[in-house]
Design an enzyme around this catalytic site. Structure first.
Site, PDB file in Angstrom:
ATOM      1  N   GLU A  86       0.804  -1.238   0.000  1.00 25.51           N
ATOM      2  CA  GLU A  86       0.000   0.000   0.000  1.00 25.51           C
ATOM      3  C   GLU A  86       0.831   1.280   0.000  1.00 25.51           C
ATOM      4  O   GLU A  86       0.541   2.205   0.757  1.00 25.51           O
ATOM      5  CB  GLU A  86      -0.968  -0.008   1.185  1.00 25.51           C
TER       6      GLU A  86
ATOM      7  N   ASN B 181       2.198  -5.090  -3.243  1.00 20.73           N
ATOM      8  CA  ASN B 181       0.778  -5.378  -2.992  1.00 20.73           C
ATOM      9  C   ASN B 181       0.012  -4.095  -2.688  1.00 20.73           C
ATOM     10  O   ASN B 181       0.497  -3.247  -1.935  1.00 20.73           O
ATOM     11  CB  ASN B 181       0.713  -6.316  -1.770  1.00 20.73           C
TER      12      ASN B 181
ATOM     13  N   HIS C 160     -10.270  -6.295  -2.488  1.00 17.92           N
ATOM     14  CA  HIS C 160     -11.396  -6.137  -1.560  1.00 17.92           C
ATOM     15  C   HIS C 160     -12.508  -5.515  -2.415  1.00 17.92           C
ATOM     16  O   HIS C 160     -12.601  -4.296  -2.552  1.00 17.92           O
ATOM     17  CB  HIS C 160     -11.015  -5.210  -0.396  1.00 17.92           C
TER      18      HIS C 160
ATOM     19  N   GLU D 210      -6.076 -10.612  -1.387  1.00 22.03           N
ATOM     20  CA  GLU D 210      -6.937 -10.385  -0.202  1.00 22.03           C
ATOM     21  C   GLU D 210      -8.408 -10.400  -0.612  1.00 22.03           C
ATOM     22  O   GLU D 210      -9.201  -9.561  -0.170  1.00 22.03           O
ATOM     23  CB  GLU D 210      -6.572  -9.060   0.481  1.00 22.03           C
TER      24      GLU D 210
ATOM     25  N   ASP E  52     -12.175 -10.524  -1.151  1.00 23.19           N
ATOM     26  CA  ASP E  52     -13.460 -10.635  -0.451  1.00 23.19           C
ATOM     27  C   ASP E  52     -14.481  -9.818  -1.223  1.00 23.19           C
ATOM     28  O   ASP E  52     -14.152  -8.790  -1.809  1.00 23.19           O
ATOM     29  CB  ASP E  52     -13.381 -10.208   1.023  1.00 23.19           C
TER      30      ASP E  52
HETATM   31  C1  XIL Z   1      -6.338  -6.197   8.253  1.00 24.07           C
HETATM   32  C2  XIL Z   1      -6.645  -7.388   9.148  1.00 24.07           C
HETATM   33  O1  XIL Z   1      -7.509  -8.267   8.463  1.00 24.07           O
HETATM   34  C3  XIL Z   1      -7.267  -6.908  10.437  1.00 24.07           C
HETATM   35  O2  XIL Z   1      -7.411  -7.989  11.353  1.00 24.07           O
HETATM   36  C4  XIL Z   1      -6.411  -5.818  11.072  1.00 24.07           C
HETATM   37  O3  XIL Z   1      -7.080  -5.299  12.207  1.00 24.07           O
HETATM   38  C5  XIL Z   1      -6.156  -4.699  10.090  1.00 24.07           C
HETATM   39  O4  XIL Z   1      -5.548  -5.237   8.924  1.00 24.07           O
HETATM   40  N1  XIL Z   1      -5.013  -4.469   3.647  1.00 24.07           N
HETATM   41  C6  XIL Z   1      -4.012  -5.306   4.070  1.00 24.07           C
HETATM   42  C7  XIL Z   1      -4.259  -6.192   5.236  1.00 24.07           C
HETATM   43  O5  XIL Z   1      -2.965  -5.401   3.423  1.00 24.07           O
HETATM   44  O6  XIL Z   1      -3.090  -6.416   5.991  1.00 24.07           O
HETATM   45  C8  XIL Z   1      -5.340  -5.659   6.123  1.00 24.07           C
HETATM   46  O7  XIL Z   1      -5.604  -6.650   7.118  1.00 24.07           O
HETATM   47  C9  XIL Z   1      -6.568  -5.344   5.326  1.00 24.07           C
HETATM   48  C10 XIL Z   1      -6.276  -4.276   4.302  1.00 24.07           C
END
Ligand code: XIL
Length: 278
Positions: free
Chosen positions: A115, A157, A193, A220, A222
């Site tokens: 990020e 990422n 996401h 990631e 979802d």
């Molecule tokens: C999130 C986790 O799922 C949570 O449990 C934590 O509180 C915050 O981080 N982007 C990412 C992940 O790269 O590491 C994040 O994970 C979600 C957003």
């Protein structure tokens, strides 16, 4: 190709949870346990207890292990948040070296940097304490990671990079530059996401990164229940299967219960552990 889930060390004692992992996934990622605040709570004092729970689970159960994440502006320990300049740069590179070295040979792909690009139309870097150490902080991190674990695929990422937009194009330009200059980078992670499902140019975006000569991984995934969830998951999966060099998908959890940030029922298994249409 692998299919993975983000897992939490604290859930590995739950047999419904591990039953889903055992049956359905062949890669796991630490949801939080390999982040900077978890692995180096005090400067140069490393704690791998919870990260090892996940690494040991993976090794004992024949799962691949995906590393997340070495450097990020978020979930930094307090001591790192308080540093700047050369002191922060040196601490960050030391962190990469030590954590990547700890898991040397055991991680198939590492999110070396997470990020680092800004949202919106600039296409530029996000402001952060790491960015303020100099624009070359990302390549310095990748070089240190390569030296520490030469076999791991090294990924950049990010989120909101799933379609072709200013942010993903900024990353595309960085990766092209890294490849041209010999900075070690092997993969790009698209977090995905996908609140509203995948954008229409999802596959084209995967493919343009692949065409730079890097692997692409969906890291990631979802998709909330309301948004035509099953069709959207199918769309994402087909796009990855169709794009050359899309070599893995990780869902950001195994089942809806305990999902971050707590709602949306965005995963593939419901709260009781039953598989959903997706
Ligand atoms: C999130 C986790 O799922 C949570 O449990 C934590 O509180 C915050 O981080 N982007 C990412 C992940 O790269 O590491 C994040 O994970 C979600 C957003």
């Amino acid at each position: 190709r692998y299919f993975g889930a983000a897992v939490a060390a604290g859930k590995l004692g739950d047999s419904v949870y591990t039953g889903i992992l055992d049956r359905e996934f062949n890669s796991v990622t630490a949801e939080n346990e390999m982040k900077w605040d978890a692995t180096e709570p005090q400067q140069n004092q490393f704690n791998f207890t919870n990260a090892d729970r996940i690494a040991n689970y993976a090794a004992a159960n024949g799962k691949l292990l995906r590393g997340h994440t070495l450097l990020w502006h978020s979930q930094q320990p307090g001591w790192a948040q308080a540093l700047s300049g050369t002191a922060l740069r040196n601490a960050a590179i030391n962190h990469v070296t030590r954590v990547a070295g700890q898991y040397r040979g055991r991680i198939h792909s590492w999110d070396v940097v997470n990020e680092a690009f800004a949202d919106g139309t600039s296409g530029g870097r996000r402001d952060s304490n790491l960015q303020r150490t100099g624009n070359d902080w990302i390549e310095a991190a990748f070089r240190a990671a390569r030296a520490a674990d030469p076999a791991a695929k090294l990924c950049y990422n990010d989120y909101n990079t799933d379609g072709i937009n200013a942010k993903s194009t900024g990353i595309y330009t960085m990766v092209r530059d890294f490849k041209a200059r010999g900075v070690p980078i092997d993969c790009v992670g698209l977090q995905s996401h996908l609140t509203n499902g995948p954008p229409g140019d999802y596959q084209a975006n995967l493919q343009r990164f692949a065409n730079l000569g890097v692997d692409v991984q969906i890291t990631e995934l979802d998709i909330p229940q309301g948004s035509n969830q099953a069709k959207a998951y199918a769309h994402v999966t087909r796009a990855c299967l169709a794009a050359a060099r899309c070599n893995g998908i990780t869902a950001w959890g195994a089942r809806d219960s305990g999902y971050w940030p707590g709602n949306g029922n965005p995963l593939l298994f419901d709260r009781s552990g039953n598989k959903k249409a997706a």
